[in-house]
Design a protein around this motif. Sequence first.
Motif, mmCIF file in Angstrom:
data_model
loop_
_atom_site.group_PDB
_atom_site.id
_atom_site.type_symbol
_atom_site.label_atom_id
_atom_site.label_comp_id
_atom_site.label_asym_id
_atom_site.label_seq_id
_atom_site.Cartn_x
_atom_site.Cartn_y
_atom_site.Cartn_z
ATOM 1 N N MET A 169 0.824 -1.213 0.000
ATOM 2 C CA MET A 169 0.000 0.000 0.000
ATOM 3 C C MET A 169 0.859 1.265 0.000
ATOM 4 S SD MET A 169 -3.240 -0.540 -0.300
ATOM 5 C CE MET A 169 -4.147 0.808 0.460
ATOM 6 N N ILE A 170 2.100 1.151 0.462
ATOM 7 C CA ILE A 170 3.048 2.255 0.383
ATOM 8 C C ILE A 170 3.688 2.287 -0.995
ATOM 9 C CG2 ILE A 170 5.146 3.265 1.343
ATOM 10 C CD1 ILE A 170 2.825 3.340 3.287
ATOM 11 N N GLN A 171 4.066 1.114 -1.489
ATOM 12 C CA GLN A 171 4.730 1.040 -2.790
ATOM 13 C C GLN A 171 3.849 1.538 -3.933
ATOM 14 O OE1 GLN A 171 7.037 -2.462 -3.887
ATOM 15 N NE2 GLN A 171 6.773 -3.299 -1.827
ATOM 16 N N ARG A 172 2.539 1.328 -3.827
ATOM 17 C CA ARG A 172 1.659 1.646 -4.969
ATOM 18 C C ARG A 172 1.337 3.133 -5.090
ATOM 19 N NH1 ARG A 172 -3.203 4.290 -3.191
ATOM 20 N NH2 ARG A 172 -3.297 3.792 -0.984
ATOM 21 N N GLU A 173 1.636 3.934 -4.079
ATOM 22 C CA GLU A 173 1.298 5.356 -4.115
ATOM 23 C C GLU A 173 2.003 6.052 -5.275
ATOM 24 O OE1 GLU A 173 2.656 6.534 -0.266
ATOM 25 O OE2 GLU A 173 0.782 5.957 0.728
ATOM 26 N N PRO A 174 1.328 6.954 -5.995
ATOM 27 C CA PRO A 174 -0.012 7.530 -5.777
ATOM 28 C C PRO A 174 -1.094 6.890 -6.659
ATOM 29 C CG PRO A 174 1.175 8.871 -7.340
ATOM 30 C CD PRO A 174 2.066 7.697 -7.031
ATOM 31 N N GLU A 220 8.501 0.056 -17.397
ATOM 32 C CA GLU A 220 8.671 -1.055 -16.452
ATOM 33 C C GLU A 220 8.092 -0.692 -15.096
ATOM 34 O OE1 GLU A 220 12.350 -3.612 -14.438
ATOM 35 O OE2 GLU A 220 12.675 -2.468 -16.278
ATOM 36 N N TYR A 221 8.186 0.578 -14.725
ATOM 37 C CA TYR A 221 7.679 1.038 -13.439
ATOM 38 C C TYR A 221 6.161 0.867 -13.335
ATOM 39 C CZ TYR A 221 5.930 4.384 -10.003
ATOM 40 O OH TYR A 221 5.240 4.972 -8.971
ATOM 41 N N ILE A 222 5.408 1.335 -14.336
ATOM 42 C CA ILE A 222 3.950 1.246 -14.247
ATOM 43 C C ILE A 222 3.481 -0.198 -14.386
ATOM 44 C CG2 ILE A 222 3.375 1.606 -16.682
ATOM 45 C CD1 ILE A 222 1.567 3.036 -13.564
ATOM 46 N N SER A 223 4.267 -1.036 -15.069
ATOM 47 C CA SER A 223 3.931 -2.461 -15.143
ATOM 48 C C SER A 223 4.047 -3.093 -13.758
ATOM 49 C CB SER A 223 4.852 -3.177 -16.135
ATOM 50 O OG SER A 223 4.625 -2.718 -17.456
ATOM 51 N N LYS A 224 5.060 -2.673 -12.999
ATOM 52 C CA LYS A 224 5.205 -3.164 -11.625
ATOM 53 C C LYS A 224 4.047 -2.687 -10.757
ATOM 54 C CE LYS A 224 8.208 -2.992 -7.566
ATOM 55 N NZ LYS A 224 9.439 -2.418 -6.967
#
Length: 238
Positions: free
Chosen positions: A88-93, A139-143
């Motif tokens: 939940m922290i990693q997915r921000e914002p 690659e970032y948004i895929s993660k």
Amino acid sequence: MANHVLLNNIDHHDLKIITDKSDQYGNNTMYSVVYPFEFKELQADYPIFFHKDNTSNNYTALALFGFDENENLFLQNEKWHASYIPLMIQREPFLIGQQNQIEQGETVNNQVIHLDLDSPRVSKEHGTDIFLPNGGNSEYISKISSILKAIHDSKISTKLFFDTLKEHDLFEAFNLDIQLKDGSNNRLSGFYTINEDKLRALSGDVLTQLNKSGLLMLIYMVIASHANLNAMIQLKDQ
């Protein structure tokens, strides 16, 4: 105030996300919502407790970062010092949304990615690109998409975990008084944990069933995670 919009590579082609961890980006938080499928990683660093919504009688799992509001003891020198950061922290914002689409004449509910445009992490000058120059996903948004999907797909297993603990009356409210070296006191209250006496009193058949389902391992990970309180008290003393 949040400003959630559907992410797309036309309106947001030039946006970047600042992934640094610091107070100015909202990481000075006392705890975060977490999910049972994360417990194996979480229990190495954080105490895991529960919050109860008295209106719905539903519980939520929390990873504890500090003892005071706006305190994160794992955040030091603009870095998050832990082996694992909750999803939940990693997915921000970003957050997951729902969108109805017509497929072969039928209405289908699909999961889509929403972005909080008012987040201080959103920038056009600094950070990690959301989209590639040709409009494809970075690659970032895929993660991020994988993280959001993992959270969404865990709804059933998360509900099973909490329903099982409620069924066997294993939740227990607790208060924790913490005395620091400087003589000050901190009181941790309003949280729930697992009643170990009631857990030990469960029948062999019930324990076998919990073990086969994998829930018993999750329960013991929560209990084991409380050993991290001592390390957090030492960080607080420092």
